[in-house]
Design a protein around this motif. Structure first.
Motif, PDB file in Angstrom:
ATOM      1  N   ALA A  70       0.834  -1.203   0.000  1.00  0.00           N
ATOM      2  CA  ALA A  70       0.000   0.000   0.000  1.00  0.00           C
ATOM      3  C   ALA A  70       0.869   1.255   0.000  1.00  0.00           C
ATOM      4  O   ALA A  70       0.586   2.230  -0.709  1.00  0.00           O
ATOM      5  N   GLN A  71       1.927   1.216   0.778  1.00  0.00           N
ATOM      6  CA  GLN A  71       2.855   2.360   0.830  1.00  0.00           C
ATOM      7  C   GLN A  71       3.527   2.586  -0.523  1.00  0.00           C
ATOM      8  O   GLN A  71       3.681   3.730  -0.978  1.00  0.00           O
ATOM      9  N   LYS A  72       3.907   1.506  -1.192  1.00  0.00           N
ATOM     10  CA  LYS A  72       4.523   1.629  -2.515  1.00  0.00           C
ATOM     11  C   LYS A  72       3.554   2.238  -3.518  1.00  0.00           C
ATOM     12  O   LYS A  72       3.936   3.069  -4.343  1.00  0.00           O
ATOM     13  N   SER A  73       2.290   1.820  -3.466  1.00  0.00           N
ATOM     14  CA  SER A  73       1.286   2.384  -4.377  1.00  0.00           C
ATOM     15  C   SER A  73       1.089   3.873  -4.120  1.00  0.00           C
ATOM     16  O   SER A  73       0.925   4.664  -5.059  1.00  0.00           O
ATOM     17  N   TRP A  74       1.092   4.268  -2.853  1.00  0.00           N
ATOM     18  CA  TRP A  74       0.973   5.688  -2.512  1.00  0.00           C
ATOM     19  C   TRP A  74       2.121   6.476  -3.133  1.00  0.00           C
ATOM     20  O   TRP A  74       1.919   7.546  -3.727  1.00  0.00           O
ATOM     21  N   GLN A  75       3.320   5.933  -3.025  1.00  0.00           N
ATOM     22  CA  GLN A  75       4.507   6.596  -3.571  1.00  0.00           C
ATOM     23  C   GLN A  75       4.481   6.625  -5.094  1.00  0.00           C
ATOM     24  O   GLN A  75       4.907   7.618  -5.705  1.00  0.00           O
ATOM     25  N   LEU A  76       3.987   5.557  -5.720  1.00  0.00           N
ATOM     26  CA  LEU A  76       3.897   5.520  -7.183  1.00  0.00           C
ATOM     27  C   LEU A  76       3.056   6.675  -7.723  1.00  0.00           C
ATOM     28  O   LEU A  76       3.283   7.148  -8.838  1.00  0.00           O
ATOM     29  N   ASN A  77       2.084   7.104  -6.943  1.00  0.00           N
ATOM     30  CA  ASN A  77       1.180   8.171  -7.377  1.00  0.00           C
ATOM     31  C   ASN A  77       1.631   9.552  -6.918  1.00  0.00           C
ATOM     32  O   ASN A  77       0.891  10.527  -7.090  1.00  0.00           O
ATOM     33  N   ASP A  78       2.838   9.625  -6.342  1.00  0.00           N
ATOM     34  CA  ASP A  78       3.391  10.908  -5.868  1.00  0.00           C
ATOM     35  C   ASP A  78       2.427  11.636  -4.941  1.00  0.00           C
ATOM     36  O   ASP A  78       2.291  12.876  -5.001  1.00  0.00           O
ATOM     37  N   LEU A  79       1.762  10.877  -4.065  1.00  0.00           N
ATOM     38  CA  LEU A  79       0.829  11.477  -3.118  1.00  0.00           C
ATOM     39  C   LEU A  79       1.576  11.958  -1.874  1.00  0.00           C
ATOM     40  O   LEU A  79       2.638  11.441  -1.524  1.00  0.00           O
ATOM     41  N   ASP A  80       1.010  12.937  -1.212  1.00  0.00           N
ATOM     42  CA  ASP A  80       1.620  13.534  -0.029  1.00  0.00           C
ATOM     43  C   ASP A  80       1.741  12.489   1.076  1.00  0.00           C
ATOM     44  O   ASP A  80       0.722  11.984   1.559  1.00  0.00           O
ATOM     45  N   PRO A  81       2.964  12.150   1.511  1.00  0.00           N
ATOM     46  CA  PRO A  81       3.115  11.134   2.559  1.00  0.00           C
ATOM     47  C   PRO A  81       2.479  11.543   3.882  1.00  0.00           C
ATOM     48  O   PRO A  81       2.125  10.682   4.698  1.00  0.00           O
ATOM     49  N   LYS A  82       2.302  12.831   4.110  1.00  0.00           N
ATOM     50  CA  LYS A  82       1.691  13.291   5.360  1.00  0.00           C
ATOM     51  C   LYS A  82       0.199  12.966   5.423  1.00  0.00           C
ATOM     52  O   LYS A  82      -0.394  13.015   6.503  1.00  0.00           O
ATOM     53  N   LYS A  83      -0.395  12.669   4.275  1.00  0.00           N
ATOM     54  CA  LYS A  83      -1.827  12.358   4.239  1.00  0.00           C
ATOM     55  C   LYS A  83      -2.108  10.861   4.319  1.00  0.00           C
ATOM     56  O   LYS A  83      -3.265  10.449   4.222  1.00  0.00           O
ATOM     57  N   HIS A  84      -1.057  10.061   4.502  1.00  0.00           N
ATOM     58  CA  HIS A  84      -1.212   8.600   4.471  1.00  0.00           C
ATOM     59  C   HIS A  84      -0.607   8.002   5.729  1.00  0.00           C
ATOM     60  O   HIS A  84       0.552   8.231   6.049  1.00  0.00           O
ATOM     61  N   GLN A  85      -1.416   7.218   6.449  1.00  0.00           N
ATOM     62  CA  GLN A  85      -0.923   6.561   7.656  1.00  0.00           C
ATOM     63  C   GLN A  85      -1.214   5.075   7.586  1.00  0.00           C
ATOM     64  O   GLN A  85      -2.321   4.651   7.240  1.00  0.00           O
ATOM     65  N   ILE A  86      -0.205   4.277   7.901  1.00  0.00           N
ATOM     66  CA  ILE A  86      -0.320   2.825   7.929  1.00  0.00           C
ATOM     67  C   ILE A  86      -0.384   2.375   9.381  1.00  0.00           C
ATOM     68  O   ILE A  86       0.474   2.726  10.191  1.00  0.00           O
ATOM     69  N   LEU A  87      -1.403   1.572   9.708  1.00  0.00           N
ATOM     70  CA  LEU A  87      -1.538   1.026  11.054  1.00  0.00           C
ATOM     71  C   LEU A  87      -1.651  -0.493  10.950  1.00  0.00           C
ATOM     72  O   LEU A  87      -2.695  -1.031  10.568  1.00  0.00           O
ATOM     73  N   ALA A  88      -0.557  -1.186  11.269  1.00  0.00           N
ATOM     74  CA  ALA A  88      -0.583  -2.647  11.266  1.00  0.00           C
ATOM     75  C   ALA A  88      -1.061  -3.133  12.626  1.00  0.00           C
ATOM     76  O   ALA A  88      -0.514  -2.744  13.664  1.00  0.00           O
ATOM     77  N   GLY A  89      -2.094  -3.971  12.620  1.00  0.00           N
ATOM     78  CA  GLY A  89      -2.594  -4.478  13.889  1.00  0.00           C
ATOM     79  C   GLY A  89      -3.989  -5.041  13.765  1.00  0.00           C
ATOM     80  O   GLY A  89      -4.606  -5.031  12.692  1.00  0.00           O
ATOM     81  N   ASP A  90      -4.512  -5.514  14.864  1.00  0.00           N
ATOM     82  CA  ASP A  90      -5.823  -6.141  14.922  1.00  0.00           C
ATOM     83  C   ASP A  90      -6.932  -5.102  14.723  1.00  0.00           C
ATOM     84  O   ASP A  90      -6.928  -4.042  15.348  1.00  0.00           O
ATOM     85  N   PHE A  91      -7.878  -5.417  13.853  1.00  0.00           N
ATOM     86  CA  PHE A  91      -8.996  -4.518  13.554  1.00  0.00           C
ATOM     87  C   PHE A  91      -9.719  -4.075  14.820  1.00  0.00           C
ATOM     88  O   PHE A  91     -10.022  -2.879  14.991  1.00  0.00           O
ATOM     89  N   PHE A  92     -10.004  -5.007  15.719  1.00  0.00           N
ATOM     90  CA  PHE A  92     -10.794  -4.690  16.906  1.00  0.00           C
ATOM     91  C   PHE A  92     -10.028  -3.760  17.840  1.00  0.00           C
ATOM     92  O   PHE A  92     -10.591  -2.820  18.410  1.00  0.00           O
ATOM     93  N   LYS A  93      -8.739  -3.980  17.986  1.00  0.00           N
ATOM     94  CA  LYS A  93      -7.933  -3.120  18.851  1.00  0.00           C
ATOM     95  C   LYS A  93      -7.763  -1.731  18.251  1.00  0.00           C
ATOM     96  O   LYS A  93      -7.867  -0.715  18.956  1.00  0.00           O
ATOM     97  N   ILE A  94      -7.520  -1.671  16.952  1.00  0.00           N
ATOM     98  CA  ILE A  94      -7.294  -0.369  16.310  1.00  0.00           C
ATOM     99  C   ILE A  94      -8.571   0.459  16.290  1.00  0.00           C
ATOM    100  O   ILE A  94      -8.554   1.661  16.593  1.00  0.00           O
ATOM    101  N   THR A  95      -9.712  -0.153  15.954  1.00  0.00           N
ATOM    102  CA  THR A  95     -10.961   0.622  15.943  1.00  0.00           C
ATOM    103  C   THR A  95     -11.338   1.076  17.350  1.00  0.00           C
ATOM    104  O   THR A  95     -11.865   2.191  17.530  1.00  0.00           O
ATOM    105  N   ASN A  96     -11.063   0.252  18.362  1.00  0.00           N
ATOM    106  CA  ASN A  96     -11.304   0.684  19.745  1.00  0.00           C
ATOM    107  C   ASN A  96     -10.448   1.891  20.098  1.00  0.00           C
ATOM    108  O   ASN A  96     -10.932   2.856  20.712  1.00  0.00           O
TER     109      ASN A  96
END
Length: 334
Positions: free
Chosen positions: A183-209
């Motif tokens: 996902a990060q590579k695709s963001w970079q391929l499109n020259d998108l602003d890195p400040k507008k993109h955040q990656i959160l690796a983890g369990d859906f239930f914990k992150i949404t909580n």
């Protein structure tokens, strides 16, 4: 005509109906064997590569696969490599894919003018879901200025489409960090602003909580879970509990925001899912807005379909069912 020739004829007929597809995308389905006459085999094109998904017992489709390799230019003009992915093979390497022809695989494809990073051997699938093409088109058109949360993001193509569409912020979350790196590579391929993109690796239930407790709100939440999974923090069961996850993310959606619901439960009919959604939208706080269809190269064409899905997806057009819901908050918070 013997059985192998009959199957090859079905594949050729199906592939011929897909030839206009490259005008919109470099990634599309040439043959959907589940509906077009040979359920052991699905054939996709990713740029210069033909990808064969063998769902049958290892070796059962070998004669047909050998014929496809010999005739592959008839199916995939300009293809330079062929990758075979054997779903039931005991060796993970064969499940993730081995080259039958050529020596290189593409690292990216383009769809609707947007490049996406690709790793065809990352997983048992191809790292890019072509059935959600029309949803990416919708995100490109509707996400300008929006705050977007993409849950169960996998390799992040939906979030990237939102970013290219002008989203102010995109958060992509998945349990697997390796998927999110794409996902990060695709963001970079499109020259998108890195400040507008955040990656959160983890369990859906914990992150949404965590996001809910921090008071975060999003204009659009994308909910694209697997059919079934369990972690210590919770369970996903799209067939038996399709609304649990919807209720989990609703508190994260701003007033007048949208919720994208994707349900790929093969044995959940479209009518059953609509019944669930109608029960949710009976209040004043959730409204059904629209269905996003699945492209015809995935569903098959009237002239090529030989077997219907195991359950009727109507009013959707495929067992992958995509709905857009409108969310209204009692507190009107944006």
């Amino acid at each position: 005509m013997n059985e192998i020739q009959n199957i090859l004829e079905r594949i050729s007929t199906a592939a011929a109906h897909r030839r206009p597809a490259p005008e919109k995308t470099q990634a599309y389905r040439l043959f959907n064997g589940f509906y077009e006459g040979y359920p052991d085999l699905v054939i996709d094109r990713y740029g210069p590569t033909l990808v064969l998904f063998d769902h049958g017992e290892p070796g059962h489709s070998q004669p047909i696969i050998e014929e496809i390799v010999d005739r592959h230019q008839d199916l995939c003009r300009g293809c330079e490599s062929i990758l075979l992915k054997q779903r039931q093979h005991p060796d993970m390497r064969n499940r993730n894919g081995v080259l039958l022809a050529g020596d290189t695989l593409p690292s990216a494809i383009e769809e609707l003018g947007v490049p996406y990073a690709l790793d065809l051997q990352l997983n048992q699938d191809a790292s890019f879901y072509i059935d959600t093409r029309d949803l990416r088109a919708w995100l490109l058109e509707h996400m300008a200025g929006k705050r977007v949360l993409n849950t169960f993001a996998y390799t992040g193509s939906l979030g990237v489409a939102a970013g290219v569409g002008g989203a102010e912020e995109v958060i992509q979350t998945d349990l697997n960090q390796n998927f999110l790196q794409l996902a990060q590579k695709s963001w970079q391929l499109n020259d998108l602003d890195p400040k507008k993109h955040q990656i959160l690796a983890g369990d859906f239930f914990k992150i949404t909580n965590r996001l809910r407790h921090s008071g975060r709100l999003f204009d659009t939440v994308i909910l694209d879970p697997p059919f079934f999974s369990t972690t210590k923090a919770g369970r996903v069961d799209l067939q038996n509990e399709p609304t649990r996850l919807i209720n989990k993310v609703r508190p994260l959606i701003a007033h007048n925001g949208t919720l994208v619901v994707i349900n790929n439960a093969l044995f959940t009919s479209g009518a059953d899912l609509m019944t669930e959604l109608e029960s949710l939208t009976a209040s004043d706080y959730l409204a059904f807005e629209r269905i996003i269809p699945i492209p015809e190269d995935i569903t098959g064409f009237p002239e090529t379909i030989q077997t219907p899905p195991p359950t009727d997806p109507t009013p959707f057009n495929h067992p992958t069912k995509i709905a857009i819901l409108r969310v209204f908050r009692k507190d009107k918070r944006h």
